[in-house]
Motif scaffolding. Structure first.
Motif, PDB file in Angstrom:
ATOM      1  N   LEU A 133       0.830  -1.195   0.000  1.00  0.00           N
ATOM      2  CA  LEU A 133       0.000   0.000   0.000  1.00  0.00           C
ATOM      3  C   LEU A 133       0.868   1.249   0.000  1.00  0.00           C
ATOM      4  O   LEU A 133       1.614   1.490   0.950  1.00  0.00           O
ATOM      5  CB  LEU A 133      -0.907   0.005   1.230  1.00  0.00           C
ATOM      6  CG  LEU A 133      -1.698   1.298   1.467  1.00  0.00           C
ATOM      7  CD1 LEU A 133      -2.708   1.526   0.345  1.00  0.00           C
ATOM      8  CD2 LEU A 133      -2.389   1.252   2.821  1.00  0.00           C
ATOM      9  N   PRO A 134       0.788   2.085  -1.041  1.00  0.00           N
ATOM     10  CA  PRO A 134       1.552   3.334  -1.047  1.00  0.00           C
ATOM     11  C   PRO A 134       0.850   4.406  -0.204  1.00  0.00           C
ATOM     12  O   PRO A 134      -0.378   4.545  -0.264  1.00  0.00           O
ATOM     13  CB  PRO A 134       1.579   3.742  -2.522  1.00  0.00           C
ATOM     14  CG  PRO A 134       1.054   2.557  -3.283  1.00  0.00           C
ATOM     15  CD  PRO A 134       0.141   1.858  -2.345  1.00  0.00           C
ATOM     16  N   ILE A 135       1.636   5.141   0.558  1.00  0.00           N
ATOM     17  CA  ILE A 135       1.121   6.275   1.319  1.00  0.00           C
ATOM     18  C   ILE A 135       2.013   7.472   1.016  1.00  0.00           C
ATOM     19  O   ILE A 135       3.232   7.394   1.179  1.00  0.00           O
ATOM     20  CB  ILE A 135       1.098   5.985   2.831  1.00  0.00           C
ATOM     21  CG1 ILE A 135       0.187   4.776   3.122  1.00  0.00           C
ATOM     22  CG2 ILE A 135       0.616   7.207   3.612  1.00  0.00           C
ATOM     23  CD1 ILE A 135       0.136   4.386   4.587  1.00  0.00           C
ATOM     24  N   GLU A 136       1.396   8.560   0.557  1.00  0.00           N
ATOM     25  CA  GLU A 136       2.154   9.771   0.238  1.00  0.00           C
ATOM     26  C   GLU A 136       2.284  10.623   1.495  1.00  0.00           C
ATOM     27  O   GLU A 136       1.284  10.921   2.164  1.00  0.00           O
ATOM     28  CB  GLU A 136       1.475  10.551  -0.887  1.00  0.00           C
ATOM     29  CG  GLU A 136       2.315  11.699  -1.405  1.00  0.00           C
ATOM     30  CD  GLU A 136       1.902  12.180  -2.791  1.00  0.00           C
ATOM     31  OE1 GLU A 136       2.251  13.327  -3.132  1.00  0.00           O
ATOM     32  OE2 GLU A 136       1.260  11.406  -3.534  1.00  0.00           O
ATOM     33  N   VAL A 137       3.522  11.007   1.819  1.00  0.00           N
ATOM     34  CA  VAL A 137       3.839  11.655   3.091  1.00  0.00           C
ATOM     35  C   VAL A 137       4.676  12.905   2.836  1.00  0.00           C
ATOM     36  O   VAL A 137       5.595  12.894   2.012  1.00  0.00           O
ATOM     37  CB  VAL A 137       4.609  10.678   4.012  1.00  0.00           C
ATOM     38  CG1 VAL A 137       5.115  11.373   5.266  1.00  0.00           C
ATOM     39  CG2 VAL A 137       3.722   9.488   4.382  1.00  0.00           C
TER      40      VAL A 137
END
Length: 232
Positions: A133-137
């Motif tokens: 799961l990609p999470i943009e931070v």
């Protein structure tokens, strides 16, 4: 058909949903690029459309192939978005962001009346999570943000390695919006709705790759043709 042929078949089927005069959201990734190529041929044949690309990469391909473009400031309401997915479940909940464009992809999809997902058969799963799961931070304080991500994920039954994405040179990957992406290898996500809701409450999290309640239809290339799947 091979997975590559399945992608092409799904992309060609998606082009049938495009009508003259439509304002389109155009996704990012290998399957979306196949759609751009089909769309460009229809534009050459006289189809009048205008598109909002979800990444600089997609914008470049559209420009090269002659697909007219606009942006959401000038065209804030779109008729249809066509984009790929890294995974989707029977409810058409998606994991997206493998191509690094999840934030813009979600903004464009949310501005559209409908979103059609185009994939090959390998992307259909019973439960999300096999694809990281990609999470943009936001870069500022990113490690503190990711520590909180891990705590929230654990509360929702998700544990695994969380790694900052690197580019081809081994340096930190930056999105088109100059943020980091952290890829979460959870293996399984029992409650995607709850996890997406709670992750988006964490300061520093810009957006997640969980697309919940956005896709209205999936066109899935298979060994024998294209399956049309509606959310269950």
């Amino acid at each position: 058909m091979t997975p590559a042929e399945q992608k092409k078949a799904a992309a060609a089927k998606a082009a049938e949903y495009v009508e003259d005069g439509m304002k389109l959201g155009i996704g990012t990734g290998s399957t979306s690029e196949e759609f751009v190529r089909v769309l460009a041929e229809r534009v050459k044949g006289g189809l009048r459309v205008i598109g909002v690309p979800t990444s600089e990469r997609t914008a470049k391909l559209c420009t090269e192939l002659g697909v007219p473009l606009t942006n959401l400031d000038d065209t804030p309401h779109l008729d249809l978005t066509i984009d790929g997915a890294d995974e989707f479940d029977p409810a058409l909940r998606l994991i997206k962001g493998g191509g690094g464009a999840l934030l813009r992809e979600k903004i464009v999809a949310a501005a559209s009346d409908r979103m059609i997902v185009i994939t090959d058969a390998t992307k259909k799963v019973a439960m999300l999570g096999a694809f990281p799961l990609p999470i943009e931070v936001i870069p500022f304080g990113s490690l503190a943000t990711v520590r909180r991500v891990a705590e929230v994920a654990k509360a929702y039954g998700c544990e695994g390695k969380i790694a900052r994405r690197a580019d081809s040179y081994g340096e930190p990957f930056f999105t088109d919006s100059n943020n980091f992406i952290f890829d979460c290898s959870f293996g399984r996500i029992p409650d995607p709705d709850g996890l997406a809701r709670e992750l988006n409450l964490i300061p520093g999290v810009v957006e997640t790759g969980l697309f919940i309640g956005i896709a209205t239809l999936a066109l899935v290339g298979t060994s024998s043709g294209v399956d049309i799947i509606e959310p269950k």
